[in-house]
Design a protein around this motif. Structure first.
Motif, PDB file in Angstrom:
ATOM      1  N   THR A 165       0.811  -1.225   0.000  1.00 49.25           N
ATOM      2  CA  THR A 165       0.000   0.000   0.000  1.00 49.25           C
ATOM      3  C   THR A 165       0.843   1.273   0.000  1.00 49.25           C
ATOM      4  O   THR A 165       0.325   2.349  -0.301  1.00 49.25           O
ATOM      5  N   LEU A 166       2.140   1.159   0.327  1.00 46.64           N
ATOM      6  CA  LEU A 166       2.992   2.341   0.395  1.00 46.64           C
ATOM      7  C   LEU A 166       3.718   2.642  -0.911  1.00 46.64           C
ATOM      8  O   LEU A 166       4.344   3.694  -1.040  1.00 46.64           O
ATOM      9  N   VAL A 167       3.638   1.747  -1.888  1.00 49.83           N
ATOM     10  CA  VAL A 167       4.292   1.980  -3.181  1.00 49.83           C
ATOM     11  C   VAL A 167       3.749   3.253  -3.823  1.00 49.83           C
ATOM     12  O   VAL A 167       4.503   4.039  -4.399  1.00 49.83           O
ATOM     13  N   LYS A 168       2.454   3.498  -3.679  1.00 49.45           N
ATOM     14  CA  LYS A 168       1.870   4.710  -4.265  1.00 49.45           C
ATOM     15  C   LYS A 168       2.465   5.970  -3.642  1.00 49.45           C
ATOM     16  O   LYS A 168       2.576   6.996  -4.308  1.00 49.45           O
ATOM     17  N   SER A 169       2.883   5.899  -2.377  1.00 49.08           N
ATOM     18  CA  SER A 169       3.520   7.050  -1.734  1.00 49.08           C
ATOM     19  C   SER A 169       4.860   7.366  -2.392  1.00 49.08           C
ATOM     20  O   SER A 169       5.207   8.535  -2.575  1.00 49.08           O
ATOM     21  N   LEU A 170       5.601   6.329  -2.753  1.00 56.25           N
ATOM     22  CA  LEU A 170       6.876   6.541  -3.453  1.00 56.25           C
ATOM     23  C   LEU A 170       6.640   7.125  -4.844  1.00 56.25           C
ATOM     24  O   LEU A 170       7.396   7.991  -5.292  1.00 56.25           O
ATOM     25  N   ARG A 171       5.610   6.649  -5.536  1.00 58.29           N
ATOM     26  CA  ARG A 171       5.288   7.201  -6.864  1.00 58.29           C
ATOM     27  C   ARG A 171       4.935   8.684  -6.758  1.00 58.29           C
ATOM     28  O   ARG A 171       5.440   9.508  -7.526  1.00 58.29           O
ATOM     29  N   ARG A 172       4.073   9.018  -5.803  1.00 56.95           N
ATOM     30  CA  ARG A 172       3.656  10.411  -5.621  1.00 56.95           C
ATOM     31  C   ARG A 172       4.846  11.298  -5.238  1.00 56.95           C
ATOM     32  O   ARG A 172       5.014  12.403  -5.767  1.00 56.95           O
ATOM     33  N   PHE A 173       5.683  10.802  -4.328  1.00 58.47           N
ATOM     34  CA  PHE A 173       6.877  11.535  -3.904  1.00 58.47           C
ATOM     35  C   PHE A 173       7.779  11.805  -5.110  1.00 58.47           C
ATOM     36  O   PHE A 173       8.251  12.929  -5.308  1.00 58.47           O
ATOM     37  N   THR A 174       8.004  10.774  -5.929  1.00 56.27           N
ATOM     38  CA  THR A 174       8.861  10.918  -7.114  1.00 56.27           C
ATOM     39  C   THR A 174       8.289  11.958  -8.059  1.00 56.27           C
ATOM     40  O   THR A 174       9.001  12.853  -8.525  1.00 56.27           O
ATOM     41  N   ASN A 175       6.998  11.875  -8.351  1.00 49.62           N
ATOM     42  CA  ASN A 175       6.367  12.837  -9.245  1.00 49.62           C
ATOM     43  C   ASN A 175       6.507  14.259  -8.707  1.00 49.62           C
ATOM     44  O   ASN A 175       6.859  15.181  -9.452  1.00 49.62           O
ATOM     45  N   ASP A 176       6.250  14.440  -7.420  1.00 47.52           N
ATOM     46  CA  ASP A 176       6.331  15.774  -6.821  1.00 47.52           C
ATOM     47  C   ASP A 176       7.748  16.340  -6.869  1.00 47.52           C
ATOM     48  O   ASP A 176       7.946  17.508  -7.204  1.00 47.52           O
ATOM     49  N   VAL A 177       8.736  15.511  -6.548  1.00 40.22           N
ATOM     50  CA  VAL A 177      10.130  15.969  -6.570  1.00 40.22           C
ATOM     51  C   VAL A 177      10.544  16.334  -7.987  1.00 40.22           C
ATOM     52  O   VAL A 177      11.161  17.383  -8.225  1.00 40.22           O
ATOM     53  N   LEU A 178      10.202  15.494  -8.957  1.00 35.65           N
ATOM     54  CA  LEU A 178      10.611  15.758 -10.333  1.00 35.65           C
ATOM     55  C   LEU A 178       9.883  16.964 -10.914  1.00 35.65           C
ATOM     56  O   LEU A 178      10.443  17.678 -11.750  1.00 35.65           O
ATOM     57  N   CYS A 179       8.665  17.231 -10.460  1.00 34.34           N
ATOM     58  CA  CYS A 179       7.992  18.482 -10.840  1.00 34.34           C
ATOM     59  C   CYS A 179       8.752  19.677 -10.280  1.00 34.34           C
ATOM     60  O   CYS A 179       8.978  20.664 -10.988  1.00 34.34           O
ATOM     61  N   LEU A 180       9.148  19.577  -9.023  1.00 30.19           N
ATOM     62  CA  LEU A 180       9.924  20.636  -8.385  1.00 30.19           C
ATOM     63  C   LEU A 180      11.229  20.891  -9.136  1.00 30.19           C
ATOM     64  O   LEU A 180      11.651  22.030  -9.303  1.00 30.19           O
ATOM     65  N   TRP A 181      11.859  19.807  -9.611  1.00 33.41           N
ATOM     66  CA  TRP A 181      13.113  19.927 -10.375  1.00 33.41           C
ATOM     67  C   TRP A 181      12.870  20.275 -11.838  1.00 33.41           C
ATOM     68  O   TRP A 181      13.794  20.345 -12.626  1.00 33.41           O
ATOM     69  N   GLN A 182      11.628  20.466 -12.218  1.00 32.98           N
ATOM     70  CA  GLN A 182      11.207  20.853 -13.566  1.00 32.98           C
ATOM     71  C   GLN A 182      11.609  19.830 -14.627  1.00 32.98           C
ATOM     72  O   GLN A 182      12.013  20.173 -15.729  1.00 32.98           O
ATOM     73  N   ILE A 183      11.436  18.561 -14.291  1.00 30.29           N
ATOM     74  CA  ILE A 183      11.660  17.482 -15.253  1.00 30.29           C
ATOM     75  C   ILE A 183      10.392  17.354 -16.088  1.00 30.29           C
ATOM     76  O   ILE A 183       9.291  17.300 -15.547  1.00 30.29           O
ATOM     77  N   GLY A 184      10.537  17.302 -17.395  1.00 34.32           N
ATOM     78  CA  GLY A 184       9.396  17.245 -18.306  1.00 34.32           C
ATOM     79  C   GLY A 184       8.556  15.988 -18.142  1.00 34.32           C
ATOM     80  O   GLY A 184       8.990  14.995 -17.549  1.00 34.32           O
ATOM     81  N   ASN A 185       7.350  16.040 -18.691  1.00 34.14           N
ATOM     82  CA  ASN A 185       6.368  14.964 -18.506  1.00 34.14           C
ATOM     83  C   ASN A 185       6.882  13.597 -18.924  1.00 34.14           C
ATOM     84  O   ASN A 185       6.692  12.617 -18.200  1.00 34.14           O
ATOM     85  N   GLU A 186       7.495  13.483 -20.083  1.00 36.53           N
ATOM     86  CA  GLU A 186       7.910  12.171 -20.593  1.00 36.53           C
ATOM     87  C   GLU A 186       8.932  11.506 -19.668  1.00 36.53           C
ATOM     88  O   GLU A 186       8.777  10.339 -19.288  1.00 36.53           O
ATOM     89  N   LYS A 187       9.950  12.231 -19.286  1.00 34.38           N
ATOM     90  CA  LYS A 187      10.976  11.663 -18.392  1.00 34.38           C
ATOM     91  C   LYS A 187      10.432  11.459 -16.990  1.00 34.38           C
ATOM     92  O   LYS A 187      10.772  10.503 -16.317  1.00 34.38           O
ATOM     93  N   ARG A 188       9.563  12.366 -16.547  1.00 38.58           N
ATOM     94  CA  ARG A 188       8.974  12.228 -15.208  1.00 38.58           C
ATOM     95  C   ARG A 188       8.105  10.974 -15.149  1.00 38.58           C
ATOM     96  O   ARG A 188       8.189  10.200 -14.197  1.00 38.58           O
TER      97      ARG A 188
END
Length: 161
Positions: A37-60
């Motif tokens: 059940t915690l795998v989704k937390s890692l996915r969300r964390f990754t998406n949020d961090v990569l948005c903060l780092w301004q990584i584009g949609n495809e690579k994110r």
């Protein structure tokens, strides 16, 4: 001191400290128990961090899928804890997932043979480089993605490819 026992030299003055800080890679870490059940937390964390780092949609999206597959692998192989480390150094994103603790036996009969093992193939397909290292109390999976372009600090609102 780093984890491998090497001593890092200290900067001689403020300017040297500022310069070395500017060159330091971006990094983010999240540690959780290996529960499905915690795998989704890692996915969300990754998406949020990569948005903060301004990584584009495809690579994110590729990075989030890699994190998902590596975290599911950590959960399925039964270590007690998993840690995600994201590092952006220049135009290279490194994704590392370590699962630590004693191995908990899981009968392979519970895993569907048509579904089991595909995650490694997905990770290899999406990443530019993949490495796996296993020890007695730890398994480490690393994937690298080349981020083709990063936004310029002087340009406004650009996104990475």
């Amino acid at each position: 001191m780093r984890g491998n026992g090497t001593v890092l030299p200290l900067p001689a003055n403020r300017a040297q400290a500022d310069e070395s800080f500017d060159k330091a890679p971006e990094s983010a870490t999240m540690a959780l128990p290996t529960q499905p059940t915690l795998v989704k937390s890692l996915r969300r964390f990754t998406n949020d961090v990569l948005c903060l780092w301004q990584i584009g949609n495809e690579k994110r999206e590729a990075a989030v899928l890699i994190v998902d597959e590596l975290a599911i692998n950590a959960v399925q192989h039964g270590r007690t804890d998993m840690t995600l480390l994201l590092t952006l150094d220049g135009a290279v994103l490194r994704i590392a997932v370590a699962d630590t603790g004693p191995r908990v036996p899981h009968p392979d009969a519970d895993l569907d043979p048509d579904e089991h093992g595909r995650g490694v193939g997905i990770v290899k397909h999406l990443a530019d480089r993949v490495e796996y290292h296993e020890g007695a109390r730890r398994c480490l999976a690393c994937a690298w993605l080349r981020i083709l372009s990063l936004p310029s600090s002087s340009a406004g609102g650009g996104t990475a490819a």
